[in-house]
Design a protein around this motif. Structure first.
Motif, PDB file in Angstrom:
ATOM      1  N   TYR A 187       0.810  -1.211   0.000  1.00  0.00           N
ATOM      2  CA  TYR A 187       0.000   0.000   0.000  1.00  0.00           C
ATOM      3  C   TYR A 187       0.848   1.269   0.000  1.00  0.00           C
ATOM      4  CZ  TYR A 187      -4.042  -2.943   0.945  1.00  0.00           C
ATOM      5  OH  TYR A 187      -5.034  -3.881   0.856  1.00  0.00           O
ATOM      6  N   ALA A 188       1.995   1.239   0.671  1.00  0.00           N
ATOM      7  CA  ALA A 188       2.861   2.418   0.720  1.00  0.00           C
ATOM      8  C   ALA A 188       3.357   2.776  -0.685  1.00  0.00           C
ATOM      9  CB  ALA A 188       4.038   2.173   1.662  1.00  0.00           C
ATOM     10  N   SER A 189       3.735   1.759  -1.428  1.00  0.00           N
ATOM     11  CA  SER A 189       4.195   1.983  -2.808  1.00  0.00           C
ATOM     12  C   SER A 189       3.056   2.494  -3.679  1.00  0.00           C
ATOM     13  CB  SER A 189       4.759   0.692  -3.391  1.00  0.00           C
ATOM     14  OG  SER A 189       5.817   0.201  -2.614  1.00  0.00           O
ATOM     15  N   LEU A 190       1.869   1.961  -3.467  1.00  0.00           N
ATOM     16  CA  LEU A 190       0.710   2.399  -4.235  1.00  0.00           C
ATOM     17  C   LEU A 190       0.411   3.869  -3.958  1.00  0.00           C
ATOM     18  CD1 LEU A 190      -1.721   1.784  -6.063  1.00  0.00           C
ATOM     19  CD2 LEU A 190      -2.977   1.103  -4.014  1.00  0.00           C
ATOM     20  N   ALA A 191       0.435   4.280  -2.682  1.00  0.00           N
ATOM     21  CA  ALA A 191       0.153   5.677  -2.326  1.00  0.00           C
ATOM     22  C   ALA A 191       1.168   6.617  -2.979  1.00  0.00           C
ATOM     23  CB  ALA A 191       0.175   5.840  -0.809  1.00  0.00           C
ATOM     24  N   GLU A 192       2.430   6.193  -3.028  1.00  0.00           N
ATOM     25  CA  GLU A 192       3.480   7.010  -3.651  1.00  0.00           C
ATOM     26  C   GLU A 192       3.212   7.178  -5.146  1.00  0.00           C
ATOM     27  OE1 GLU A 192       8.353   6.970  -4.240  1.00  0.00           O
ATOM     28  OE2 GLU A 192       7.422   5.702  -2.723  1.00  0.00           O
ATOM     29  N   ILE A 193       2.791   6.116  -5.799  1.00  0.00           N
ATOM     30  CA  ILE A 193       2.478   6.173  -7.229  1.00  0.00           C
ATOM     31  C   ILE A 193       1.309   7.128  -7.480  1.00  0.00           C
ATOM     32  CG2 ILE A 193       1.473   4.840  -9.139  1.00  0.00           C
ATOM     33  CD1 ILE A 193       3.181   2.477  -8.166  1.00  0.00           C
ATOM     34  N   THR A 204      -8.643  -2.238   3.121  1.00  0.00           N
ATOM     35  CA  THR A 204      -7.535  -1.337   3.454  1.00  0.00           C
ATOM     36  C   THR A 204      -7.252  -0.377   2.309  1.00  0.00           C
ATOM     37  OG1 THR A 204      -6.568  -3.050   4.855  1.00  0.00           O
ATOM     38  CG2 THR A 204      -5.131  -1.234   4.235  1.00  0.00           C
ATOM     39  N   LEU A 205      -7.515  -0.812   1.083  1.00  0.00           N
ATOM     40  CA  LEU A 205      -7.329   0.063  -0.076  1.00  0.00           C
ATOM     41  C   LEU A 205      -8.192   1.314   0.046  1.00  0.00           C
ATOM     42  CD1 LEU A 205      -6.311   0.674  -2.957  1.00  0.00           C
ATOM     43  CD2 LEU A 205      -8.190  -0.750  -3.820  1.00  0.00           C
ATOM     44  N   THR A 206      -9.421   1.162   0.485  1.00  0.00           N
ATOM     45  CA  THR A 206     -10.304   2.323   0.615  1.00  0.00           C
ATOM     46  C   THR A 206      -9.832   3.258   1.722  1.00  0.00           C
ATOM     47  OG1 THR A 206     -11.857   1.198   2.105  1.00  0.00           O
ATOM     48  CG2 THR A 206     -12.259   0.998  -0.258  1.00  0.00           C
ATOM     49  N   ASP A 207      -9.209   2.710   2.765  1.00  0.00           N
ATOM     50  CA  ASP A 207      -8.635   3.566   3.815  1.00  0.00           C
ATOM     51  C   ASP A 207      -7.527   4.444   3.238  1.00  0.00           C
ATOM     52  OD1 ASP A 207     -10.293   2.390   5.725  1.00  0.00           O
ATOM     53  OD2 ASP A 207      -8.804   0.854   6.239  1.00  0.00           O
ATOM     54  N   GLN A 208      -6.704   3.852   2.390  1.00  0.00           N
ATOM     55  CA  GLN A 208      -5.628   4.610   1.746  1.00  0.00           C
ATOM     56  C   GLN A 208      -6.192   5.732   0.878  1.00  0.00           C
ATOM     57  OE1 GLN A 208      -2.168   3.954   2.036  1.00  0.00           O
ATOM     58  NE2 GLN A 208      -2.765   2.560   3.676  1.00  0.00           N
ATOM     59  N   LEU A 209      -7.254   5.432   0.152  1.00  0.00           N
ATOM     60  CA  LEU A 209      -7.835   6.426  -0.746  1.00  0.00           C
ATOM     61  C   LEU A 209      -8.558   7.522   0.032  1.00  0.00           C
ATOM     62  CD1 LEU A 209      -9.244   4.111  -3.570  1.00  0.00           C
ATOM     63  CD2 LEU A 209      -6.996   5.198  -3.395  1.00  0.00           C
ATOM     64  N   ASP A 210      -9.203   7.158   1.131  1.00  0.00           N
ATOM     65  CA  ASP A 210      -9.897   8.160   1.946  1.00  0.00           C
ATOM     66  C   ASP A 210      -8.943   9.246   2.429  1.00  0.00           C
ATOM     67  OD1 ASP A 210     -12.320   6.936   1.644  1.00  0.00           O
ATOM     68  OD2 ASP A 210     -12.313   5.954   3.608  1.00  0.00           O
ATOM     69  N   ALA A 211      -7.702   8.864   2.707  1.00  0.00           N
ATOM     70  CA  ALA A 211      -6.721   9.830   3.203  1.00  0.00           C
ATOM     71  C   ALA A 211      -6.349  10.865   2.151  1.00  0.00           C
ATOM     72  CB  ALA A 211      -5.465   9.095   3.673  1.00  0.00           C
ATOM     73  N   MET A 212      -6.597  10.544   0.876  1.00  0.00           N
ATOM     74  CA  MET A 212      -6.257  11.465  -0.209  1.00  0.00           C
ATOM     75  C   MET A 212      -7.411  12.374  -0.605  1.00  0.00           C
ATOM     76  SD  MET A 212      -4.106   9.002  -2.795  1.00  0.00           S
ATOM     77  CE  MET A 212      -3.757  10.376  -3.896  1.00  0.00           C
ATOM     78  N   LYS A 213      -8.609  12.091  -0.166  1.00  0.00           N
ATOM     79  CA  LYS A 213      -9.782  12.852  -0.593  1.00  0.00           C
ATOM     80  C   LYS A 213      -9.662  14.315  -0.188  1.00  0.00           C
ATOM     81  CE  LYS A 213     -13.257   9.169  -0.632  1.00  0.00           C
ATOM     82  NZ  LYS A 213     -14.518   8.683  -0.033  1.00  0.00           N
ATOM     83  N   ARG A 239     -12.601 -14.629 -18.350  1.00  0.00           N
ATOM     84  CA  ARG A 239     -11.566 -13.730 -17.840  1.00  0.00           C
ATOM     85  C   ARG A 239     -11.696 -12.397 -18.574  1.00  0.00           C
ATOM     86  NH1 ARG A 239      -7.140 -13.951 -14.732  1.00  0.00           N
ATOM     87  NH2 ARG A 239      -5.353 -12.607 -15.193  1.00  0.00           N
ATOM     88  N   ALA A 240     -11.452 -11.295 -17.851  1.00  0.00           N
ATOM     89  CA  ALA A 240     -11.589  -9.968 -18.460  1.00  0.00           C
ATOM     90  C   ALA A 240     -10.662  -8.974 -17.775  1.00  0.00           C
ATOM     91  CB  ALA A 240     -13.043  -9.482 -18.362  1.00  0.00           C
ATOM     92  N   ALA A 241     -10.391  -7.888 -18.494  1.00  0.00           N
ATOM     93  CA  ALA A 241      -9.656  -6.754 -17.936  1.00  0.00           C
ATOM     94  C   ALA A 241     -10.658  -5.634 -17.691  1.00  0.00           C
ATOM     95  CB  ALA A 241      -8.559  -6.308 -18.893  1.00  0.00           C
ATOM     96  N   PHE A 242     -10.480  -4.936 -16.586  1.00  0.00           N
ATOM     97  CA  PHE A 242     -11.372  -3.839 -16.230  1.00  0.00           C
ATOM     98  C   PHE A 242     -10.565  -2.604 -15.850  1.00  0.00           C
ATOM     99  CE2 PHE A 242     -13.575  -7.761 -15.084  1.00  0.00           C
ATOM    100  CZ  PHE A 242     -14.842  -7.582 -15.622  1.00  0.00           C
ATOM    101  N   VAL A 243     -11.126  -1.433 -16.124  1.00  0.00           N
ATOM    102  CA  VAL A 243     -10.654  -0.198 -15.513  1.00  0.00           C
ATOM    103  C   VAL A 243     -11.688   0.157 -14.459  1.00  0.00           C
ATOM    104  CG1 VAL A 243     -10.141   2.247 -15.808  1.00  0.00           C
ATOM    105  CG2 VAL A 243      -9.443   0.610 -17.559  1.00  0.00           C
ATOM    106  N   VAL A 244     -11.237   0.286 -13.203  1.00  0.00           N
ATOM    107  CA  VAL A 244     -12.165   0.439 -12.090  1.00  0.00           C
ATOM    108  C   VAL A 244     -11.693   1.518 -11.125  1.00  0.00           C
ATOM    109  CG1 VAL A 244     -12.850  -1.998 -12.191  1.00  0.00           C
ATOM    110  CG2 VAL A 244     -10.974  -1.295 -10.667  1.00  0.00           C
ATOM    111  N   SER A 245     -12.618   1.981 -10.306  1.00  0.00           N
ATOM    112  CA  SER A 245     -12.282   2.749  -9.112  1.00  0.00           C
ATOM    113  C   SER A 245     -12.806   1.956  -7.925  1.00  0.00           C
ATOM    114  CB  SER A 245     -12.903   4.149  -9.163  1.00  0.00           C
ATOM    115  OG  SER A 245     -14.283   4.089  -9.447  1.00  0.00           O
ATOM    116  N   ALA A 246     -12.279   2.245  -6.739  1.00  0.00           N
ATOM    117  CA  ALA A 246     -12.597   1.433  -5.564  1.00  0.00           C
ATOM    118  C   ALA A 246     -13.442   2.221  -4.570  1.00  0.00           C
ATOM    119  CB  ALA A 246     -11.312   0.959  -4.894  1.00  0.00           C
ATOM    120  N   ASN A 247     -14.524   1.610  -4.098  1.00  0.00           N
ATOM    121  CA  ASN A 247     -15.419   2.231  -3.124  1.00  0.00           C
ATOM    122  C   ASN A 247     -15.646   1.303  -1.942  1.00  0.00           C
ATOM    123  OD1 ASN A 247     -15.704   4.371  -4.823  1.00  0.00           O
ATOM    124  ND2 ASN A 247     -17.852   4.064  -5.268  1.00  0.00           N
ATOM    125  N   ARG A 248     -15.988   1.932  -0.816  1.00  0.00           N
ATOM    126  CA  ARG A 248     -16.425   1.165   0.341  1.00  0.00           C
ATOM    127  C   ARG A 248     -17.942   1.177   0.370  1.00  0.00           C
ATOM    128  NH1 ARG A 248     -14.272   3.934   3.877  1.00  0.00           N
ATOM    129  NH2 ARG A 248     -12.494   2.704   4.608  1.00  0.00           N
TER     130      ARG A 248
END
Length: 548
Positions: A19-25, A447-456, A519-528
């Motif tokens: 998650y730390a690497s993801l937040a940096e990206i 936990t991904l949504t927690d990371q994103l909430d901090a950026m809102k 099987r498929a590829a998706f472009v998505v956003s993440a929500n809680r």
């Protein structure tokens, strides 16, 4: 590549597993620099503060003239709440009628404020930067005219008056303030001379309005606007103003209010009033602290809005399809002028072209323009500036009016401008969706949504993170429309972290080709998503590609 967009573009080639690497990206992709404090300085403020301060000190009659959208009405309410907080009551306000007066100032309204309301100082909010005729009239009548606006400056129409416009600020990061944002800057400076009786409550309430306007006016969420929006959303949650609390209750945004609640629940309800009736109803409800009639009316307007909007989009889509490969869509019809802006956004996204939609009525065309990334619609209108009666806005959006007899000439001028740009930058016309990076299955947890909430908050210029998923599908379901019984939404169950089953939701889209996919590829956003007290991760689908 996908079903909807021709190109999927990764903003980072990395696929982080922490998650730390993801937040940096995510931070690097947005090239975002947080702002610790607002330091607008005195740019443009000194003379304006002197004029307004002198008017208050001498008890002069102040007229507040604001635009009819969320930005304008919330700017007007900000002024009124501030003046009330310092015990000043010699003021009036004016919101033009969208249908009778159109966008911007008009001489008849200014004459009314001077002759009938006895205005000695007129202050504009979210409008006025092209009001040279109105400013000249005020000077002839001996009335001080102060323009506070944030729209693009057209030098030949710039009013001869005191101007406070962030576009004139030497630091680019402040140039994107919305109307309520620059109003906030002005009121904070004015408060150094005239402090509110209850400063904490006043600035909480005003910040709530600024946050709503910043989000709803879709200004870029750079360091300045992101901070204002974040503080504004927080202020909205803690304000004790009855009108704000009731509006949030009616919009079902009381707990955990965020930018999506403001942008998709509160804002549209406020705007719907001004698009169907008179936006002064909004201002009066906020000032009188009597929101009940407004709330009932908002719900009624919101339902009408949806119906009218769907009709415009359907008709405009037919015209757009008939336009072939024209680089822009310049479309008119018997359309409600209050909703062409919303429809224009949808058509621009669907057809991936800059769009001008307008109503033809009584020999006059009035409408809105919406753009695609990289195309400046206000600059494009400048190519035909002598043919418009009035136009203004910014890169991504604008408003305009012109005589119906000029339609063909304006279309030709804008078309030529677009063709010249397309010859040098054809990639702008290739539909594209950006995503931050490929998401490792191990990170697809709450936990991904927690990371994103901090950026809102997320929004224009600070987009909500999107990810690419390549996953196996376990099943596909279609949720039916409650009124028609017909399929309306697509729910794709995928195998996520540690083999857990997770959802990818496509709302208002039926994708039957996914039903047989493995099987498929998706472009998505993440929500809680929270249901019956239990939280879960849900992905919102933006596009897909069947892989197997």
């Amino acid at each position: 590549m996908g079903r909807k967009y021709e190109t999927w573009r990764a903003l980072s080639a990395e696929a982080p597993d922490q998650y730390a690497s993801l937040a940096e990206i995510l931070r690097e992709n947005r090239q975002f620099t947080p702002l610790e404090s607002l330091t607008y300085g005195d740019h443009g403020l000194t003379k304006v503060i002197a004029a307004v301060g002198d008017a208050i000190a001498k008890g002069k009659r102040i007229a507040l003239y604001a635009d009819y959208d969320v930005d304008g009405t919330m700017s007007c309410v900000s002024w009124i709440w501030y003046l009330q907080s310092i015990g000043y009551h010699n003021y009036t306000h004016y919101i033009p009628c969208r249908f009778k007066e159109g966008y911007g100032l008009n001489l008849q309204a200014i004459a009314h404020l001077i002759d009938d309301e006895k205005a000695e100082l007129i202050i504009t909010m979210d409008t006025g930067i092209t009001a040279n005729a109105e400013a000249s009239y005020c000077k002839e009548r001996g009335v001080e005219f102060v323009c506070t606006d944030h729209h693009v400056i057209q030098p030949e129409k710039m009013p001869d008056c005191l101007i406070l416009n962030p576009k004139l600020h030497p630091d680019a990061i402040y140039q994107e303030l919305c109307g309520a944002g620059i109003t906030f800057v002005l009121l904070r400076k004015l408060a150094e001379r005239f402090p509110p009786r209850d400063a904490a409550a006043t600035w909480t309430d005003v910040l709530a309005l600024v946050g709503m306007a910043t989000i709803c006016d879709v200004v870029p969420l750079n360091g300045v606007n992101h901070r204002l929006a974040k503080m504004g959303v927080a202020a909205l949650g803690r304000s004790t103003r009855p009108v704000l609390k009731r509006l949030m209750e009616a919009s079902r945004t009381v707990k955990g209010v965020d930018e999506k609640d403001v942008g998709f629940r509160l804002g549209p309800r406020i705007n719907a009033v001004g698009r169907l009736e008179h936006a002064d109803l909004v201002v009066k409800a906020f000032v009188d602290e009597d929101p009940e009639p407004l709330i009932a009316f908002m719900d009624e307007c919101n339902e009408k809005r949806r119906k009218i909007q769907r009709g415009i989009v359907e008709e405009a889509s037919i015209q757009a399809a008939a336009a072939g490969d024209a680089p822009v869509l310049f479309l008119g019809g018997d359309w409600h002028p209050g909703f062409v802006c919303i429809a224009a956004s949808k058509i621009a996204e669907e057809f991936w072209r800059p769009v001008w939609l307008f109503q033809r009525k009584d020999g006059v065309c009035r409408g809105s323009a919406r753009s695609i990334p990289g195309f400046d619609v206000t600059q494009a209108m400048g190519a035909a500036k002598t043919l418009f009666t009035k136009f203004g806005g910014h890169r991504a959006a604008g408003g305009f009016s012109f005589p119906e007899g000029r339609e063909a000439e304006i279309r030709a001028a804008i078309m030529l401008h677009a063709e010249e740009l397309k010859a040098t930058r054809p990639e702008l016309w290739v539909s594209r969706i950006d995503y931050d990076c490929t998401l490792d299955a191990s990170l697809a947890t709450l936990t991904l949504t927690d990371q994103l909430d901090a950026m809102k908050p997320f929004g224009h210029g600070f987009e909500e993170p999107r990810f690419k998923l390549e996953v196996d599908l376990s099943r596909v379901e279609f949720y039916n429309d409650k009124s028609t019984g017909e399929p309306r939404h697509t729910c794709v169950m995928i195998r996520g972290a540690a083999g857990a089953s997770q959802k990818v939701m496509f709302f208002n889209d039926v994708h039957r080709e996914l039903a047989g996919a493995k099987r498929a590829a998706f472009v998505v956003s993440a929500n809680r998503d929270t249901y019956k007290g239990k939280a879960s991760l849900v992905f919102m689908g933006h596009d897909f590609e069947v892989l197997a």
